[in-house]
Design a protein around this motif. Structure first.
Motif, PDB file in Angstrom:
ATOM      1  N   VAL A 225      41.394  38.312  44.112  1.00  0.00           N
ATOM      2  CA  VAL A 225      42.742  38.422  44.653  1.00  0.00           C
ATOM      3  C   VAL A 225      42.907  39.794  45.307  1.00  0.00           C
ATOM      4  N   PHE A 226      43.569  39.819  46.446  1.00  0.00           N
ATOM      5  CA  PHE A 226      43.801  41.074  47.161  1.00  0.00           C
ATOM      6  C   PHE A 226      45.129  40.997  47.917  1.00  0.00           C
ATOM      7  N   ARG A 227      45.582  42.153  48.368  1.00  0.00           N
ATOM      8  CA  ARG A 227      46.788  42.201  49.184  1.00  0.00           C
ATOM      9  C   ARG A 227      46.496  43.018  50.442  1.00  0.00           C
ATOM     10  N   THR A 228      46.912  42.500  51.600  1.00  0.00           N
ATOM     11  CA  THR A 228      46.736  43.248  52.843  1.00  0.00           C
ATOM     12  C   THR A 228      47.754  44.388  52.892  1.00  0.00           C
ATOM     13  N   THR A 230      49.988  44.765  54.963  1.00  0.00           N
ATOM     14  CA  THR A 230      51.302  44.229  55.315  1.00  0.00           C
ATOM     15  C   THR A 230      51.970  43.529  54.137  1.00  0.00           C
ATOM     16  N   GLY A 231      51.268  43.464  52.996  1.00  0.00           N
ATOM     17  CA  GLY A 231      51.842  42.863  51.792  1.00  0.00           C
ATOM     18  C   GLY A 231      51.480  41.417  51.555  1.00  0.00           C
ATOM     19  N   ARG A 232      50.655  40.831  52.408  1.00  0.00           N
ATOM     20  CA  ARG A 232      50.284  39.430  52.249  1.00  0.00           C
ATOM     21  C   ARG A 232      49.247  39.274  51.143  1.00  0.00           C
ATOM     22  N   LEU A 233      49.438  38.281  50.269  1.00  0.00           N
ATOM     23  CA  LEU A 233      48.531  38.039  49.156  1.00  0.00           C
ATOM     24  C   LEU A 233      47.449  37.049  49.571  1.00  0.00           C
ATOM     25  N   GLY A 234      46.200  37.444  49.362  1.00  0.00           N
ATOM     26  CA  GLY A 234      45.079  36.581  49.705  1.00  0.00           C
ATOM     27  C   GLY A 234      44.137  36.406  48.532  1.00  0.00           C
ATOM     28  N   MET A 235      43.221  35.463  48.675  1.00  0.00           N
ATOM     29  CA  MET A 235      42.206  35.244  47.651  1.00  0.00           C
ATOM     30  C   MET A 235      40.889  34.831  48.305  1.00  0.00           C
ATOM     31  N   THR A 246      28.876  29.663  50.983  1.00  0.00           N
ATOM     32  CA  THR A 246      29.865  30.007  52.003  1.00  0.00           C
ATOM     33  C   THR A 246      31.082  30.709  51.408  1.00  0.00           C
ATOM     34  N   GLN A 247      31.482  31.816  52.064  1.00  0.00           N
ATOM     35  CA  GLN A 247      32.624  32.623  51.635  1.00  0.00           C
ATOM     36  C   GLN A 247      33.873  32.247  52.420  1.00  0.00           C
ATOM     37  N   GLY A 248      34.922  31.835  51.694  1.00  0.00           N
ATOM     38  CA  GLY A 248      36.181  31.496  52.327  1.00  0.00           C
ATOM     39  C   GLY A 248      37.309  32.358  51.819  1.00  0.00           C
ATOM     40  N   VAL A 249      38.519  32.078  52.318  1.00  0.00           N
ATOM     41  CA  VAL A 249      39.698  32.835  51.922  1.00  0.00           C
ATOM     42  C   VAL A 249      40.923  31.937  52.029  1.00  0.00           C
ATOM     43  N   HIS A 275      30.523  34.897  46.956  1.00  0.00           N
ATOM     44  CA  HIS A 275      31.013  35.547  45.743  1.00  0.00           C
ATOM     45  C   HIS A 275      31.375  37.011  46.024  1.00  0.00           C
ATOM     46  N   GLY A 276      32.293  37.185  46.967  1.00  0.00           N
ATOM     47  CA  GLY A 276      32.654  38.528  47.400  1.00  0.00           C
ATOM     48  C   GLY A 276      33.844  39.121  46.675  1.00  0.00           C
ATOM     49  N   MET A 277      33.937  40.463  46.714  1.00  0.00           N
ATOM     50  CA  MET A 277      35.102  41.191  46.241  1.00  0.00           C
ATOM     51  C   MET A 277      35.294  42.413  47.129  1.00  0.00           C
ATOM     52  N   LEU A 278      36.502  42.954  47.113  1.00  0.00           N
ATOM     53  CA  LEU A 278      36.868  44.081  47.955  1.00  0.00           C
ATOM     54  C   LEU A 278      37.069  45.331  47.113  1.00  0.00           C
ATOM     55  N   PHE A 279      36.673  46.472  47.656  1.00  0.00           N
ATOM     56  CA  PHE A 279      36.960  47.739  47.004  1.00  0.00           C
ATOM     57  C   PHE A 279      37.108  48.810  48.076  1.00  0.00           C
ATOM     58  N   ARG A 280      37.665  49.941  47.685  1.00  0.00           N
ATOM     59  CA  ARG A 280      37.875  51.050  48.621  1.00  0.00           C
ATOM     60  C   ARG A 280      36.998  52.216  48.215  1.00  0.00           C
ATOM     61  N   THR A 281      36.284  52.784  49.183  1.00  0.00           N
ATOM     62  CA  THR A 281      35.423  53.920  48.905  1.00  0.00           C
ATOM     63  C   THR A 281      36.264  55.159  48.616  1.00  0.00           C
TER      64      THR A 281
END
Length: 326
Positions: A225-228, A230-235, A246-249, A275-281
């Motif tokens: 789960v992540f948020r852009t 602009t505040g939009r919630l994605g997964m 295959t990676q979807g959203v 099987h991706g995830m997001l992080f910030r350096t």
């Protein structure tokens, strides 16, 4: 097809390799990679399937692996559980290890005459990001007869923590992504689970049945789960297009976990990544980590990969590979 897109059981829990230093990322074999950028130690911690941990200061040179999960051998997990898709989340001064544990000695259900081994998402805890992670709460987080996997963590707009996970397609024949509320101290779950979406909701997933025409795939795998900005919630989540991982959203129309969740019409990465995830350096750059998927004579060869990620708009946009040769 394998449940959840993970490695076969015989390969998921191998003996711990000798610890090494200065490993480049693309020399590490790892399914379901997860990277915690820990501000307190200014260190990147990478884990995933297998219950091992690697550490890096720059995302290029990695030290490891070391075993970090210490579940209770007298619990339902048994003395040597398989460990899949581990994640590490920092919350209120502690570190929490979300992982799928499988005890092949226990049968959770029988579907179409096939016994299904007990598998469930569970949470361990540590004072340090490098562990060790040990039990601290309830004996189970989800029902014993329900096969669940790939648990992840999210605090919703209501300020409450939730466990987001998959209900295994091998049991329900149409995998789901679900949420359930966690106790305030994350020591267990409370209240009923809610189905957020099903594998068949995807417009892009496909499988070939033994008879008839192609149909949506059954697998749900790796929710994140992540948020852009602009505040939009994605997964993020993963399935298959025939034999292509295959990676979807998907995006929530309400901006909360409750949804409804609307699937994007096409995958967001090249074929055979997932099987991706997001992080910030530590420099403030958003990255996607996921594994490449290659079938080599029936054995899966999976390697962590990094891609640039743009969260500035209403939708996640995946850019070029980052930090390694493609």
């Amino acid at each position: 097809m394998l449940g959840g897109g993970h490695l076969p059981g015989a390969l998921a829990q191998q003996p711990v390799p000798a610890r090494r230093q200065h490993l480049p990322l693309d020399s590490i074999r790892l399914s379901d990679p997860f990277i915690l950028a820990d501000a307190r130690t200014h260190t990147y911690y990478m884990t995933g399937t297998g219950g091992l941990l690697w550490q890096s200061k720059d995302l290029k040179s990695w030290d490891g692996p070391t075993p970090v999960a210490q579940p209770d051998p007298t619990s339902w997990m048994g003395p040597r559980p398989m460990i899949w898709a581990a994640e590490i989340h920092s919350y209120k001064g502690k570190y929490y290890y979300y992982a799928t544990f499988t005890n092949k000695a226990l049968t959770a259900d029988t579907v179409q005459g096939k016994p299904l081994e007990r598998r469930a998402s569970h949470v361990l805890r540590s004072d340090q990001p490098a562990g060790p992670y040990r039990p601290f709460g309830d004996a189970t987080y989800l029902p014993a007869n329900k096969l669940t996997l790939d648990g992840t963590f999210w605090v919703d707009k209501d300020g409450k923590p939730y466990l987001v996970y998959c209900h295994e397609w091998l049991q329900n024949q149409n995998g789901t992504v679900e949420r359930i509320a966690l106790k305030p101290d994350l020591s267990g779950t409370q209240g009923p689970a809610q189905v957020l979406f099903r594998a068949s909701d995807s417009p892009w997933s496909r499988e070939n049945p033994r008879t008839g025409s192609a149909r949506p795939n059954k697998v749900t795998d790796g929710p994140w789960v992540f948020r852009t900005k602009t505040g939009r919630l994605g997964m993020l989540w993963t399935s298959w297009i025939y034999d292509v991982y295959t990676q979807g959203v998907a995006y929530s129309a309400s901006g909360t976990l409750a949804g409804p969740w609307q699937q994007e019409p096409a995958p967001i990465t090249p074929p055979n990544y997932g099987h991706g995830m997001l992080f910030r350096t530590f420099e403030g750059k958003d990255l996607l980590v996921l594994h490449s998927h290659l079938d080599v004579k029936g054995n899966y060869h999976r390697v962590p990969r990094l891609f640039e990620a743009d969260l500035s708009g209403d939708k996640l946009v995946i850019g070029k590979p980052y930090g390694i040769k493609n």
